[in-house]
Design a protein around this motif. Structure first.
Motif, PDB file in Angstrom:
ATOM      1  N   THR A 194       4.948  -1.983  -3.072  1.00  0.00           N
ATOM      2  CA  THR A 194       4.902  -1.210  -4.317  1.00  0.00           C
ATOM      3  C   THR A 194       3.907  -1.819  -5.297  1.00  0.00           C
ATOM      4  O   THR A 194       3.083  -1.115  -5.884  1.00  0.00           O
ATOM      5  CB  THR A 194       6.301  -1.165  -4.966  1.00  0.00           C
ATOM      6  OG1 THR A 194       7.228  -0.653  -4.017  1.00  0.00           O
ATOM      7  CG2 THR A 194       6.295  -0.320  -6.220  1.00  0.00           C
ATOM      8  N   LEU A 195       3.962  -3.124  -5.457  1.00  0.00           N
ATOM      9  CA  LEU A 195       3.019  -3.796  -6.356  1.00  0.00           C
ATOM     10  C   LEU A 195       1.589  -3.699  -5.827  1.00  0.00           C
ATOM     11  O   LEU A 195       0.655  -3.480  -6.600  1.00  0.00           O
ATOM     12  CB  LEU A 195       3.412  -5.266  -6.533  1.00  0.00           C
ATOM     13  CG  LEU A 195       4.630  -5.521  -7.391  1.00  0.00           C
ATOM     14  CD1 LEU A 195       5.023  -6.986  -7.326  1.00  0.00           C
ATOM     15  CD2 LEU A 195       4.386  -5.098  -8.817  1.00  0.00           C
ATOM     16  N   LEU A 196       1.436  -3.840  -4.547  1.00  0.00           N
ATOM     17  CA  LEU A 196       0.108  -3.754  -3.949  1.00  0.00           C
ATOM     18  C   LEU A 196      -0.497  -2.371  -4.158  1.00  0.00           C
ATOM     19  O   LEU A 196      -1.669  -2.246  -4.550  1.00  0.00           O
ATOM     20  CB  LEU A 196       0.199  -4.075  -2.455  1.00  0.00           C
ATOM     21  CG  LEU A 196      -1.106  -4.227  -1.709  1.00  0.00           C
ATOM     22  CD1 LEU A 196      -1.864  -5.436  -2.240  1.00  0.00           C
ATOM     23  CD2 LEU A 196      -0.833  -4.403  -0.233  1.00  0.00           C
ATOM     24  N   ILE A 197       0.286  -1.337  -3.923  1.00  0.00           N
ATOM     25  CA  ILE A 197      -0.189   0.035  -4.153  1.00  0.00           C
ATOM     26  C   ILE A 197      -0.530   0.250  -5.620  1.00  0.00           C
ATOM     27  O   ILE A 197      -1.536   0.870  -5.959  1.00  0.00           O
ATOM     28  CB  ILE A 197       0.864   1.056  -3.662  1.00  0.00           C
ATOM     29  CG1 ILE A 197       0.927   1.024  -2.148  1.00  0.00           C
ATOM     30  CG2 ILE A 197       0.557   2.458  -4.174  1.00  0.00           C
ATOM     31  CD1 ILE A 197       2.082   1.799  -1.565  1.00  0.00           C
ATOM     32  N   TYR A 198       0.298  -0.296  -6.508  1.00  0.00           N
ATOM     33  CA  TYR A 198       0.012  -0.163  -7.938  1.00  0.00           C
ATOM     34  C   TYR A 198      -1.336  -0.804  -8.291  1.00  0.00           C
ATOM     35  O   TYR A 198      -2.147  -0.213  -8.998  1.00  0.00           O
ATOM     36  CB  TYR A 198       1.128  -0.804  -8.771  1.00  0.00           C
ATOM     37  CG  TYR A 198       0.761  -0.857 -10.228  1.00  0.00           C
ATOM     38  CD1 TYR A 198       0.881   0.265 -11.025  1.00  0.00           C
ATOM     39  CD2 TYR A 198       0.249  -2.011 -10.790  1.00  0.00           C
ATOM     40  CE1 TYR A 198       0.515   0.239 -12.354  1.00  0.00           C
ATOM     41  CE2 TYR A 198      -0.126  -2.053 -12.112  1.00  0.00           C
ATOM     42  CZ  TYR A 198       0.006  -0.927 -12.891  1.00  0.00           C
ATOM     43  OH  TYR A 198      -0.377  -0.965 -14.194  1.00  0.00           O
ATOM     44  N   PHE A 199      -1.582  -2.013  -7.791  1.00  0.00           N
ATOM     45  CA  PHE A 199      -2.831  -2.701  -8.117  1.00  0.00           C
ATOM     46  C   PHE A 199      -4.042  -1.996  -7.512  1.00  0.00           C
ATOM     47  O   PHE A 199      -5.098  -1.936  -8.141  1.00  0.00           O
ATOM     48  CB  PHE A 199      -2.780  -4.165  -7.677  1.00  0.00           C
ATOM     49  CG  PHE A 199      -1.904  -5.006  -8.561  1.00  0.00           C
ATOM     50  CD1 PHE A 199      -2.099  -5.050  -9.925  1.00  0.00           C
ATOM     51  CD2 PHE A 199      -0.864  -5.730  -8.017  1.00  0.00           C
ATOM     52  CE1 PHE A 199      -1.290  -5.811 -10.746  1.00  0.00           C
ATOM     53  CE2 PHE A 199      -0.044  -6.499  -8.828  1.00  0.00           C
ATOM     54  CZ  PHE A 199      -0.260  -6.540 -10.198  1.00  0.00           C
ATOM     55  N   ILE A 200      -3.880  -1.430  -6.343  1.00  0.00           N
ATOM     56  CA  ILE A 200      -4.983  -0.666  -5.746  1.00  0.00           C
ATOM     57  C   ILE A 200      -5.260   0.587  -6.578  1.00  0.00           C
ATOM     58  O   ILE A 200      -6.410   0.919  -6.867  1.00  0.00           O
ATOM     59  CB  ILE A 200      -4.659  -0.308  -4.283  1.00  0.00           C
ATOM     60  CG1 ILE A 200      -4.714  -1.575  -3.427  1.00  0.00           C
ATOM     61  CG2 ILE A 200      -5.630   0.740  -3.756  1.00  0.00           C
ATOM     62  CD1 ILE A 200      -4.194  -1.397  -2.019  1.00  0.00           C
ATOM     63  N   LEU A 201      -4.201   1.268  -6.989  1.00  0.00           N
ATOM     64  CA  LEU A 201      -4.390   2.462  -7.832  1.00  0.00           C
ATOM     65  C   LEU A 201      -4.998   2.101  -9.185  1.00  0.00           C
ATOM     66  O   LEU A 201      -5.795   2.855  -9.729  1.00  0.00           O
ATOM     67  CB  LEU A 201      -3.048   3.163  -8.041  1.00  0.00           C
ATOM     68  CG  LEU A 201      -2.527   3.988  -6.883  1.00  0.00           C
ATOM     69  CD1 LEU A 201      -1.149   4.531  -7.199  1.00  0.00           C
ATOM     70  CD2 LEU A 201      -3.484   5.110  -6.543  1.00  0.00           C
ATOM     71  N   SER A 202      -4.628   0.958  -9.718  1.00  0.00           N
ATOM     72  CA  SER A 202      -5.168   0.560 -11.022  1.00  0.00           C
ATOM     73  C   SER A 202      -6.667   0.258 -10.945  1.00  0.00           C
ATOM     74  O   SER A 202      -7.351   0.300 -11.965  1.00  0.00           O
ATOM     75  CB  SER A 202      -4.405  -0.636 -11.578  1.00  0.00           C
ATOM     76  OG  SER A 202      -4.661  -1.788 -10.819  1.00  0.00           O
ATOM     77  N   LEU A 203      -7.158  -0.049  -9.758  1.00  0.00           N
ATOM     78  CA  LEU A 203      -8.600  -0.247  -9.610  1.00  0.00           C
ATOM     79  C   LEU A 203      -9.359   1.074  -9.706  1.00  0.00           C
ATOM     80  O   LEU A 203     -10.468   1.127 -10.236  1.00  0.00           O
ATOM     81  CB  LEU A 203      -8.911  -0.904  -8.263  1.00  0.00           C
ATOM     82  CG  LEU A 203      -8.484  -2.349  -8.088  1.00  0.00           C
ATOM     83  CD1 LEU A 203      -8.729  -2.792  -6.651  1.00  0.00           C
ATOM     84  CD2 LEU A 203      -9.214  -3.250  -9.045  1.00  0.00           C
ATOM     85  N   LEU A 226      -5.114   2.968 -15.542  1.00  0.00           N
ATOM     86  CA  LEU A 226      -3.681   2.989 -15.841  1.00  0.00           C
ATOM     87  C   LEU A 226      -3.403   2.117 -17.066  1.00  0.00           C
ATOM     88  O   LEU A 226      -3.955   1.027 -17.189  1.00  0.00           O
ATOM     89  CB  LEU A 226      -2.879   2.459 -14.644  1.00  0.00           C
ATOM     90  CG  LEU A 226      -2.995   3.257 -13.359  1.00  0.00           C
ATOM     91  CD1 LEU A 226      -2.281   2.530 -12.232  1.00  0.00           C
ATOM     92  CD2 LEU A 226      -2.404   4.631 -13.527  1.00  0.00           C
ATOM     93  N   PRO A 227      -2.540   2.578 -17.953  1.00  0.00           N
ATOM     94  CA  PRO A 227      -2.186   1.757 -19.113  1.00  0.00           C
ATOM     95  C   PRO A 227      -1.464   0.481 -18.681  1.00  0.00           C
ATOM     96  O   PRO A 227      -0.844   0.424 -17.622  1.00  0.00           O
ATOM     97  CB  PRO A 227      -1.245   2.647 -19.929  1.00  0.00           C
ATOM     98  CG  PRO A 227      -1.418   4.020 -19.389  1.00  0.00           C
ATOM     99  CD  PRO A 227      -1.911   3.885 -17.990  1.00  0.00           C
ATOM    100  N   PHE A 228      -1.550  -0.535 -19.523  1.00  0.00           N
ATOM    101  CA  PHE A 228      -0.964  -1.831 -19.192  1.00  0.00           C
ATOM    102  C   PHE A 228       0.554  -1.758 -19.072  1.00  0.00           C
ATOM    103  O   PHE A 228       1.147  -2.456 -18.247  1.00  0.00           O
ATOM    104  CB  PHE A 228      -1.363  -2.854 -20.265  1.00  0.00           C
ATOM    105  CG  PHE A 228      -0.907  -4.245 -19.950  1.00  0.00           C
ATOM    106  CD1 PHE A 228      -1.428  -4.928 -18.863  1.00  0.00           C
ATOM    107  CD2 PHE A 228       0.046  -4.856 -20.724  1.00  0.00           C
ATOM    108  CE1 PHE A 228      -1.007  -6.217 -18.564  1.00  0.00           C
ATOM    109  CE2 PHE A 228       0.473  -6.147 -20.430  1.00  0.00           C
ATOM    110  CZ  PHE A 228      -0.061  -6.820 -19.353  1.00  0.00           C
TER     111      PHE A 228
END
Length: 54
Positions: free
Chosen positions: A15-24, A28-30
């Motif tokens: 979940t965190l990995l997908i979030y960080f990939i999407l944030s690239l 996405l807001p902080f």
């Protein structure tokens, strides 16, 4: 319901990995990071409660 110990670790990690990939790719807001961390924490708590009820 049998819960595999690897599941408890890998689902939040993915979940965190997908979030960080999407944030690239998306701006996405902080505060969404805290939302994701809260959901991961909630997931772990629910798994612990299910395991304790057995």
């Amino acid at each position: 319901m049998e819960i595999d110990p690897k599941t408890i670790v890998w689902y939040p990690l993915y979940t965190l990995l997908i979030y960080f990939i999407l944030s690239l790719f998306f701006d996405l807001p902080f505060w969404t990071l805290f939302l994701v961390l809260f959901l991961v924490f909630l997931y772990i708590v629910v798994i612990i409660i299910i395991e304790l009820k057995k």
